[in-house]
Scaffold this active site. Sequence first.
Site, short mmCIF file in Angstrom:
data_model
loop_
_atom_site.label_atom_id
_atom_site.label_comp_id
_atom_site.label_asym_id
_atom_site.label_seq_id
_atom_site.Cartn_x
_atom_site.Cartn_y
_atom_site.Cartn_z
CE LYS A 13 21.86 52.59 -10.16
NZ LYS A 13 22.08 53.12 -8.79
NE ARG A 88 21.05 47.11 -7.88
CZ ARG A 88 20.16 48.08 -8.16
NH1 ARG A 88 19.35 47.97 -9.18
NH2 ARG A 88 20.11 49.14 -7.39
NE ARG A 127 16.10 57.23 -4.00
CZ ARG A 127 16.75 56.27 -4.67
NH1 ARG A 127 17.13 56.47 -5.93
NH2 ARG A 127 17.03 55.13 -4.09
NE ARG A 160 13.23 53.28 -3.43
CZ ARG A 160 14.15 53.11 -4.38
NH1 ARG A 160 14.15 53.89 -5.46
NH2 ARG A 160 15.07 52.18 -4.26
NE ARG A 171 18.93 50.20 -1.70
CZ ARG A 171 18.36 51.34 -2.04
NH1 ARG A 171 17.86 52.13 -1.11
NH2 ARG A 171 18.26 51.69 -3.29
P1 ADP Z 1 18.47 52.45 -6.61
O1 ADP Z 1 17.79 53.36 -7.60
O2 ADP Z 1 18.55 53.08 -5.30
O3 ADP Z 1 19.79 51.93 -7.09
P2 ADP Z 1 16.60 50.52 -7.54
O4 ADP Z 1 15.33 51.25 -7.60
O5 ADP Z 1 17.39 50.34 -8.79
O6 ADP Z 1 17.51 51.22 -6.43
O7 ADP Z 1 16.40 49.10 -6.91
C1 ADP Z 1 15.68 48.91 -5.72
C2 ADP Z 1 15.85 47.47 -5.25
O8 ADP Z 1 15.31 46.60 -6.25
C3 ADP Z 1 17.29 47.01 -5.07
O9 ADP Z 1 17.82 47.35 -3.79
C4 ADP Z 1 17.14 45.51 -5.26
O10 ADP Z 1 16.59 44.89 -4.10
C5 ADP Z 1 16.10 45.41 -6.35
N1 ADP Z 1 16.71 45.36 -7.70
C6 ADP Z 1 16.61 46.29 -8.68
N2 ADP Z 1 17.29 45.90 -9.76
C7 ADP Z 1 17.85 44.69 -9.47
C8 ADP Z 1 18.70 43.78 -10.16
N3 ADP Z 1 19.13 44.04 -11.40
N4 ADP Z 1 19.07 42.65 -9.52
C9 ADP Z 1 18.65 42.38 -8.28
N5 ADP Z 1 17.88 43.19 -7.55
C10 ADP Z 1 17.47 44.34 -8.14
P1 ADP Z 2 19.88 56.02 -8.41
O1 ADP Z 2 18.95 55.75 -9.56
O2 ADP Z 2 21.32 55.81 -8.78
O3 ADP Z 2 19.50 55.28 -7.17
P2 ADP Z 2 18.64 58.67 -8.33
O4 ADP Z 2 18.73 59.15 -9.73
O5 ADP Z 2 17.32 58.21 -7.84
O6 ADP Z 2 19.79 57.55 -8.07
O7 ADP Z 2 19.20 59.84 -7.37
C1 ADP Z 2 19.23 59.67 -5.96
C2 ADP Z 2 18.74 60.97 -5.30
O8 ADP Z 2 19.72 61.99 -5.49
C3 ADP Z 2 17.44 61.52 -5.90
O9 ADP Z 2 16.71 62.16 -4.88
C4 ADP Z 2 17.92 62.52 -6.95
O10 ADP Z 2 16.96 63.57 -7.15
C5 ADP Z 2 19.20 63.06 -6.32
N1 ADP Z 2 20.27 63.34 -7.29
C6 ADP Z 2 20.51 62.72 -8.48
N2 ADP Z 2 21.63 63.23 -9.08
C7 ADP Z 2 22.10 64.18 -8.23
C8 ADP Z 2 23.23 65.09 -8.29
N3 ADP Z 2 24.09 65.08 -9.31
N4 ADP Z 2 23.40 65.93 -7.24
C9 ADP Z 2 22.54 65.92 -6.19
N5 ADP Z 2 21.47 65.12 -6.09
C10 ADP Z 2 21.24 64.25 -7.09
#
Ligand code: ADP
Ligand code: ADP
Length: 214
Positions: A13, A88, A127, A160, A171
């Site tokens: 995302k 979410r 990541r 992280r 998660r």
């Molecule tokens: P990822 O990129 O792996 O989806 P995020 O960076 O978006 O993770 O979020 C990290 C953590 O922050 C989540 O696991 C959650 O604990 C919290 N978080 C982020 N956005 C929200 C939301 N909209 N509602 C509740 N918790 C959130």
């Molecule tokens: P999210 O915001 O949904 O948690 P991220 O954008 O942070 O996801 O992506 C999660 C991990 O996967 C990061 O290390 C990113 O560089 C990698 N990644 C993102 N898109 C792809 C893809 N299409 N193929 C392989 N790796 C990816």
Amino acid sequence: MKIIMLGAPGAGKGTQAKKIAEKYHIPHISTGDIFRANIKNGTELGKKAKAFMDQGLLVPDELVVDLVADRLAQVDCADGCVLDGFPRTIPQAEALTKALAGMGQKVDFAINVEVPDENIITRMAGRRACVGCGATYHLKYAPTKTGDICDTCSGELILREDDKPETVKKRLEIYHEQTQPLIDYYTKEGIIKEVDGTQDIDVIFVEIEKILTQ
Ligand code: ADP
Ligand code: ADP
Ligand code: ZN
């Protein structure tokens, strides 16, 4: 143009949201980034959020909703924004609909980046996040240009705490329970757009560009 990104943790995302924000010159709003910045700065919100984030749990809705509503009301969001990691939960989605309606707006596109759970655990292990600016890399799929430091700010790159396999499993469970129902919610609203998140980053972005210019 108001866009929301849906998908499991690690689906990509943030990666795609950043590309959308750059191309369309709209702000990228990541609630995860906002919480991490608050943790780094030692704010009250950061302290509260950290307790949930470290366990792989969602931060309670009441700590998220007003924060996003305030952000959306800022002037740089007038022409649009891309929300990454919000909503979410169903109550968050309802609050978003209401906040936007109050400004005479609505969500235009809900882009669901679909990646099976099997792929997520390995993807998360690779990541790396910059401690300085929050930029995201991947050891294999999105490496830095300059070695072990951030391309943008030369900051240190870390795995992280919540990307360790045990927390990722938690998660994913929470994602299926609380966030996946949003796919139905936005399907009913008629704005869901699916993309296959297992493809290359640039291939996915081409699909998203097509969706946004429809
Ligand atoms: P990822 O990129 O792996 O989806 P995020 O960076 O978006 O993770 O979020 C990290 C953590 O922050 C989540 O696991 C959650 O604990 C919290 N978080 C982020 N956005 C929200 C939301 N909209 N509602 C509740 N918790 C959130
Ligand atoms: P999210 O915001 O949904 O948690 P991220 O954008 O942070 O996801 O992506 C999660 C991990 O996967 C990061 O290390 C990113 O560089 C990698 N990644 C993102 N898109 C792809 C893809 N299409 N193929 C392989 N790796 C990816
Ligand atoms: Zn950096």
